[in-house]
Design an enzyme around this catalytic site. Structure first.
Site, PDB file in Angstrom:
ATOM      1  N   LYS A 162      26.167  39.667  41.867  1.00 46.43           N
ATOM      2  CA  LYS A 162      27.695  39.992  41.879  1.00 46.43           C
ATOM      3  C   LYS A 162      27.912  39.461  42.990  1.00 46.43           C
ATOM      4  O   LYS A 162      29.356  38.816  43.299  1.00 46.43           O
ATOM      5  CB  LYS A 162      27.785  41.359  41.881  1.00 46.43           C
ATOM      6  CG  LYS A 162      27.618  41.936  40.438  1.00 46.43           C
ATOM      7  CD  LYS A 162      27.515  43.518  40.277  1.00 46.43           C
ATOM      8  CE  LYS A 162      27.064  43.622  38.783  1.00 46.43           C
ATOM      9  NZ  LYS A 162      26.832  45.201  38.476  1.00 46.43           N
TER      10      LYS A 162
ATOM     11  N   GLN B  74      26.076  50.646  42.051  1.00 49.08           N
ATOM     12  CA  GLN B  74      25.090  50.006  40.778  1.00 49.08           C
ATOM     13  C   GLN B  74      24.231  51.475  40.195  1.00 49.08           C
ATOM     14  O   GLN B  74      23.883  51.818  40.722  1.00 49.08           O
ATOM     15  CB  GLN B  74      24.076  48.981  41.249  1.00 49.08           C
ATOM     16  CG  GLN B  74      23.346  48.268  40.648  1.00 49.08           C
ATOM     17  CD  GLN B  74      24.006  47.250  39.818  1.00 49.08           C
ATOM     18  OE1 GLN B  74      24.952  46.721  39.866  1.00 49.08           O
ATOM     19  NE2 GLN B  74      23.627  47.399  38.361  1.00 49.08           N
TER      20      GLN B  74
ATOM     21  N   ASP C 291      34.603  48.494  37.850  1.00 45.43           N
ATOM     22  CA  ASP C 291      33.663  48.558  36.514  1.00 45.43           C
ATOM     23  C   ASP C 291      34.392  49.352  35.316  1.00 45.43           C
ATOM     24  O   ASP C 291      34.198  49.219  34.245  1.00 45.43           O
ATOM     25  CB  ASP C 291      32.781  49.295  37.019  1.00 45.43           C
ATOM     26  CG  ASP C 291      31.292  48.726  37.154  1.00 45.43           C
ATOM     27  OD1 ASP C 291      31.254  47.562  36.623  1.00 45.43           O
ATOM     28  OD2 ASP C 291      30.313  49.127  37.732  1.00 45.43           O
TER      29      ASP C 291
END
Ligand code: NAD
Length: 286
Positions: free
Chosen positions: A53, A97, A120
């Site tokens: 990422k 995460q 997200d």
């Protein structure tokens, strides 16, 4: 023989488009989009995802920050960090995460991140907006699947779409996005009876199960579009999807490979959401 949907190529095109858009955005506003990724603990797979990422951010011209915390971090410490990042105007996207180490609540973390910085798109506020068709951010993996379908020139309208899997991050949002694209959607899951009877009706079949080579040719209608979201290791340790590629590929019209199909699209969509977040932050300040 199916046409291969090349997720590596399509995601590279999207990242190139985002790079141009980012350059123009920075030139116009003086603001560099910034994504902060929080990694708690030392899960090796998570470390790889977080590194990828960061690399993708640099490629498109974003600022990337990684904050690594020990697995012993308390919920209160994590809350405090999220609060600080929520208040930091230089941070546009915040991503924690998953999975989190035992003892930390994912639900609490997802609620804590400001919906404006929730790139997200897992916050219930953004989930609700998606279901209502008032889209700010879309969850990255299903949004990536929709891009693959669109950019391959496949129309969803009126098609029978079957999604196998009903998780919050893939199956459920996938079904909504296909429905919003005017597909007729069936969601199958671990308790579905006569699974193959459903899947054999699919013009577009999306597998998001987490079981290597689960979907075999006898479960697929000839000419179907087959999208494989699964990422698994088979008995030989090889990366493989949920679809038995060798048997399904000859009868499908389009198919995504694993690796190189849906996987690379997830990060491209994360970059898209981060740029959207930066644009929204700037617009909010005017
Ligand atoms: P999950 O375990 O949360 O959900 C799996 C779903 O499959 C469940 O809803 C379950 O009902 C269904 N299922 C399980 N066994 C079944 C069976 N025998 N028949 C029918 N349905 C069954 O998993 P997830 O997070 O949705 O991920 C699914 C897969 O997609 C995994 O392999 C994961 O690694 C992969 N994934 C890939 C990406 C990507 O970027 N490509 C992103 C997220 C997840």
């Amino acid at each position: 023989m199916a046409k291969l949907i090349d997720g590596k190529l399509i995601s590279a095109q999207i990242r190139a488009e985002l790079k141009e858009e980012t350059k123009a955005f920075i030139a116009a506003t003086g603001v560099t989009p910034k994504l902060t990724v929080i990694l708690v603990g030392e899960d090796p797979a998570s470390q790889v995802y977080v590194r990828n990422k960061g690399r993708a951010c640099e490629e498109v011209g974003f600022a990337a920050e990684q904050i690594t915390l020990p697995a012993t971090t308390t919920q209160e410490e994590l809350d405090a960090l999220i609060d600080r990042l929520n208040a930091d105007k230089t941070v546009h996207g915040i991503l924690v995460q998953l999975p989190l180490p035992k003892g930390l609540s994912e639900e609490r973390v997802l609620l804590r991140i400001s919906p404006e910085k929730d790139v997200d798109a897992f916050h219930p506020y953004n989930v609700g907006r998606m279901v209502a068709g008032q889209i700010t951010y879309l969850p990255c993996t299903p949004a990536g699947v929709m891009e693959l379908i669109k950019r391959s020139g496949i129309s969803v309208a009126g098609k029978d779409c079957v999604v196998i899997g009903r998780s919050n991050i893939v199956g459920k949002p996938m079904a909504h996005l296909l429905m919003q694209a005017n597909g007729t959607v069936t969601v199958c899951h671990s308790r579905t009876k006569e699974l193959a009877e459903h899947t054999r009706r699919a013009d577009i079949l999306v597998a998001a199960i987490g079981k290597a080579d689960f979907v075999t040719a006898d479960m697929v209608k000839p000419g179907a579009v087959v999208i494989d979201v699964g990422i698994n290791r088979n008995a030989e340790g090889k990366l493989t999807g949920d679809v038995d590629f060798a048997s399904v590929e000859p009868i499908a019209s389009y198919i995504t490979p694993v690796p190189g199909g849906v996987g690379p699209m997830t990060i491209a969509m994360l970059m898209k959401n981060t740029l959207t977040a930066a644009k929204r932050a700037v617009e909010g300040e005017i």
